[in-house]
Design an enzyme around this catalytic site. Structure first.
Site, PDB file in Angstrom:
ATOM      1  CG  ASP A 103      -2.174  -0.905   0.879  1.00 57.17           C
ATOM      2  OD1 ASP A 103      -2.606  -0.922  -0.286  1.00 57.17           O
ATOM      3  OD2 ASP A 103      -2.651  -1.587   1.788  1.00 57.17           O
ATOM      4  CG  ASP A 163      -7.892  -3.321  -2.532  1.00 52.04           C
ATOM      5  OD1 ASP A 163      -8.280  -4.301  -3.178  1.00 52.04           O
ATOM      6  OD2 ASP A 163      -8.308  -3.054  -1.405  1.00 52.04           O
TER       7      ASP A 163
HETATM    8  N1  GLY Z   1      -7.524  -1.398   0.413  1.00 48.59           N
HETATM    9  C1  GLY Z   1      -8.364  -1.943   1.414  1.00 48.59           C
HETATM   10  C2  GLY Z   1      -9.739  -1.412   1.380  1.00 48.59           C
HETATM   11  O1  GLY Z   1     -10.152  -0.811   0.407  1.00 48.59           O
HETATM   12  O2  GLY Z   1     -10.439  -1.595   2.346  1.00 48.59           O
END
Ligand code: GLY
Length: 389
Positions: A103, A163
């Site tokens: 992330d 994501d």
């Molecule tokens: N990237 C994790 C979420 O969208 O909850």
């Protein structure tokens, strides 16, 4: 079809946009002393964000909001607060505090890339490049994907999630500022794998996709959606916005096509007020919680796409974005600003179902990314805006 009835939501007008943005900046200003030098928790608890250290994957959204408020108001106090957080993000990546995951874009684009773009902060630039290096260190050559979580040599962690499309712009940016081709090359390899496996023929998406240790695709599954074969709303939203962001940087027509397919599917599952349930297996009339953050994310995707689309398609994307944001502003904001509160109500981080593997948290609450993307969507509607992504 349900989405045909949603014409009842009127597009937001320019003066409503400006008023909503000013109010969002006032909420951000009220929260500055509450979180001074710290971050907001990923989601609120009973409508108030706990203070947290800079250790979560979501910590970039609070500085992102502060930068957007700074851009709107020009107030020095926002700049000072955001630059203090830039130092914290630099320390985080230099000391490798909770960065063993993918992330890096969510963390470093709205914080440090923004600091660099808005103030030429060298600290921000250096930290964001280090974050991009950390992100490419998670690239699995066998299978050509960026591994989401877990140890790189543990076959049970051999997977990526949809994501991650929002982490790729950090790589395009790092490639531009360093002149090194490796960043964009890895972004390209990852999105190629993602497009092949994560998008189903009907345009819906798997949240997570497992690969075999030999690099061949294994299977789609979910973590935060209702079921492996359902339609986690935010995953679909990441698919919409993430594909058009990659199109922005590469102009690869396949990504624009993916944007269209993901958006078309998303529209077929929307309730009348255009704010999806947390999983789009639930539709109009369900009493399951909503995920307002998905609406904000998709609105940003639409507003990016209108830059490249033409004619009727461009007009309808703009109109849809204005209606989505109109719905959020009129029906999903709290009655007044207050200490520790967020911007948009009724977000869902992770809801437990009988079939998924997530830890339940942040159900029907503010979410830090929902708040950030709400402000980004308003900013995009208010004026020409240079992206942090
Ligand atoms: N990237 C994790 C979420 O969208 O909850």
């Amino acid at each position: 079809m349900e989405h045909m009835e949603s014409v009842k939501i009127q597009p937001i007008e320019a003066r409503e946009v400006r008023a909503a943005l000013e109010r969002a900046a006032a909420q951000t200003e009220m929260n500055l002393p509450v979180y001074d030098g710290h971050c907001q928790n990923h989601s609120s608890v009973n409508g108030v964000y706990p203070v947290c250290e800079n250790t979560q994957w979501t910590c970039g959204f609070w500085p992102g909001e502060i930068w957007l408020a700074y851009e709107l108001t020009g107030k020095e106090k926002f700049k000072i607060a955001a630059l203090k957080l830039t130092d914290s993000f630099a320390e985080r990546i230099e000391k490798k505090i909770e960065v063993d995951h993918h992330d890096m874009g969510f963390l470093y684009s709205p914080s440090c890339v923004a600091a660099y773009k808005l103030t030429e902060s060298e600290t921000g630039k250096k930290a964001a490049i280090l974050a991009a290096d950390q992100l490419i260190s998670r690239f699995q050559k066998k299978g050509s994907f960026i591994q989401a979580w877990g140890a790189m040599d543990d076959p049970s962690c051999y997977r990526y999630i949809i994501d991650c499309l929002l982490n790729l712009p950090l790589l395009y940016w790092a490639g531009e500022v360093t002149g090194k081709a490796e960043y964009a090359d890895i972004a390209h390899q990852h999105i190629t794998t993602c497009l092949k496996n994560s998008f189903r023929p009907d345009g819906s998406t798997y949240h997570t996709f497992y690969m075999n240790p030999d690099g061949t695709p294994s299977h789609g599954a979910t973590c935060q959606g209702y079921r492996d074969d359902s339609f986690w709303a935010r995953g679909q939203a990441w698919g919409v916005y993430g594909s058009i962001l990659s199109y922005r940087y590469t102009k690869n027509p396949e990504y624009l096509d993916t944007f269209r397919k993901a958006l078309a599917f998303y529209q077929t599952r929307l309730p009348q007020d255009l704010v999806p349930y947390w999983d789009m297996i639930f539709t109009q009339g369900s009493d399951e919680p909503r995920d307002s953050s998905s609406a904000a994310i998709v609105a940003c995707g639409l507003l990016e796409a209108v830059k490249y689309l033409k004619g009727e398609e461009q007009k309808s994307c703009m109109e849809l974005a204005r209606r989505m944001v109109g719905s959020l502003v009129r029906s999903y904001t709290p009655a007044s600003v207050s200490k520790g509160a967020g911007q948009i109500l009724h977000g869902t981080y992770s809801k437990k179902s009988p079939y998924n593997t997530c830890t339940p948290e942040g159900v029907d609450e503010y979410t830090s990314w929902g708040d950030y993307f709400y402000m980004e969507a308003l900013t995009r509607l208010d004026r020409d805006w240079e992206l942090y992504w």
